[in-house]
Design an enzyme around this catalytic site. Structure first.
Site, PDB file in Angstrom:
ATOM      1  N   GLU A  47     -47.460 -61.634  38.994  1.00 12.70           N
ATOM      2  CA  GLU A  47     -46.598 -60.679  38.306  1.00 12.70           C
ATOM      3  C   GLU A  47     -45.810 -61.461  37.267  1.00 12.70           C
ATOM      4  O   GLU A  47     -45.069 -62.386  37.610  1.00 12.70           O
ATOM      5  CB  GLU A  47     -45.672 -60.062  39.359  1.00 12.70           C
ATOM      6  CG  GLU A  47     -44.875 -58.877  38.933  1.00 12.70           C
ATOM      7  CD  GLU A  47     -43.986 -58.368  40.065  1.00 12.70           C
ATOM      8  OE1 GLU A  47     -42.942 -57.770  39.748  1.00 12.70           O
ATOM      9  OE2 GLU A  47     -44.316 -58.590  41.241  1.00 12.70           O
ATOM     10  N   ASP A  58     -32.874 -56.872  38.734  1.00  7.56           N
ATOM     11  CA  ASP A  58     -33.004 -58.322  38.856  1.00  7.56           C
ATOM     12  C   ASP A  58     -31.692 -58.973  39.278  1.00  7.56           C
ATOM     13  O   ASP A  58     -30.634 -58.688  38.714  1.00  7.56           O
ATOM     14  CB  ASP A  58     -33.463 -58.932  37.528  1.00  7.56           C
ATOM     15  CG  ASP A  58     -34.828 -58.430  37.110  1.00  7.56           C
ATOM     16  OD1 ASP A  58     -35.611 -58.080  38.008  1.00  7.56           O
ATOM     17  OD2 ASP A  58     -35.110 -58.386  35.904  1.00  7.56           O
TER      18      ASP A  58
END
Length: 267
Positions: A47, A58
């Site tokens: 990924e 994130d």
């Protein structure tokens, strides 16, 4: 939809170990050596993050990596060029491992939806994970992606109700991605008391309401945690821990060596 590398991968009877890596982190020139190192060390799928200044999912490690990537000149077009080189074996051994791009809507829209998908496929990208694209608002996007031969993966969280799990399962092209906990990436919540049973209960619920495979990410950092997730799901995703491990590298070669050593430790 035409079969791609992700589709062929999920047909295999195996537990998946998926790597998340931010291009050109921690130093410029690291991406191609790291992709080779991860492939040679047994990553089933890679990924690649598309750095964005205002991410919603994130944690600090990936945010820091994204800022460094941006400072090293990484953008959507440069990621496509890196994937193209990887697929052609320019600067590394030819990369045949499936590649998934993870990023947010704004850069994709700015690039141009169909242009983005067309260039992604031409480069050698197999799928997309867009955390801020709700399934309920993405039917057109999903159909366009399928027409280009791209897999689309949607997110399931611990608070996703059963009926929405079923919707996400029906829309995810090959597999769904489960957040281990309600938190940003790299969380330490998995180590909290009682979390193992909570996660097990949550993933059993996901299994009851899905027909396709699903993988688990967010906070998975070592072999023990990978094995636990393999018992409950079809794969584990390791990202922040990988980035933390290579963060002190000073050269592309050192980054690749550190990435390989860490990845082998997870198997």
């Amino acid at each position: 939809m035409k079969e791609n590398r992700i589709t062929r991968l999920v047909k295999q009877d195996k537990k998946l170990l998926i790597a998340y890596y931010m291009p050109e982190f921690p130093v410029p020139g690291a991406t191609l050596p790291v992709l080779e190192a991860l492939q040679e060390s047994g990553a089933d799928l890679i990924e690649l993050g598309m750095p964005y200044s205002d991410p919603i999912g994130d944690g600090p490690v990936i945010q820091d990596a994204a800022h460094k990537a941006i400072s090293h000149g990484v953008h959507v077009g440069s990621i496509f060029e890196l994937v193209r080189k990887a697929r052609n074996g320019e600067g590394c051994k030819k990369i045949t491992t499936p590649i998934l791009l993870m990023g947010y809507c704004n850069p994709l829209i700015a690039y141009g939806g169909d242009c983005f998908m067309d260039d992604a496929v031409k480069a050698g990208v197999d799928g997309l994970l867009i955390p801020d694209l709700p399934p309920e608002e993405s039917e057109d996007f999903l159909e366009r992606a399928k027409n280009f031969g791209l897999s689309v993966i949607y997110l399931i969280s611990p608070v996703t109700p059963p009926e929405r799990i079923e919707l996400i399962d029906s829309m995810s092209t090959d597999f769904s991605y489960c957040l281990a906990v309600n938190a940003t990436t790299g969380t330490g919540k998995l180590d909290s008391a009682g979390m193992d049973e909570k996660i097990a209960e949550y993933l059993r619920r996901v299994r009851e309401h899905t027909k396709k495979k699903f993988v688990v990410g967010f906070g998975i950092k070592d072999r023990e945690r990978v094995r636990k997730m393999w018992e409950l799901a079809d794969g584990a995703v390791v990202g922040s821990a990988l980035l933390q491990h290579v963060a002190i590298a000073k050269t592309p070669e050192e980054t690749a060596k550190m990435a390989a050593g860490f990845w082998k430790s997870l198997r």
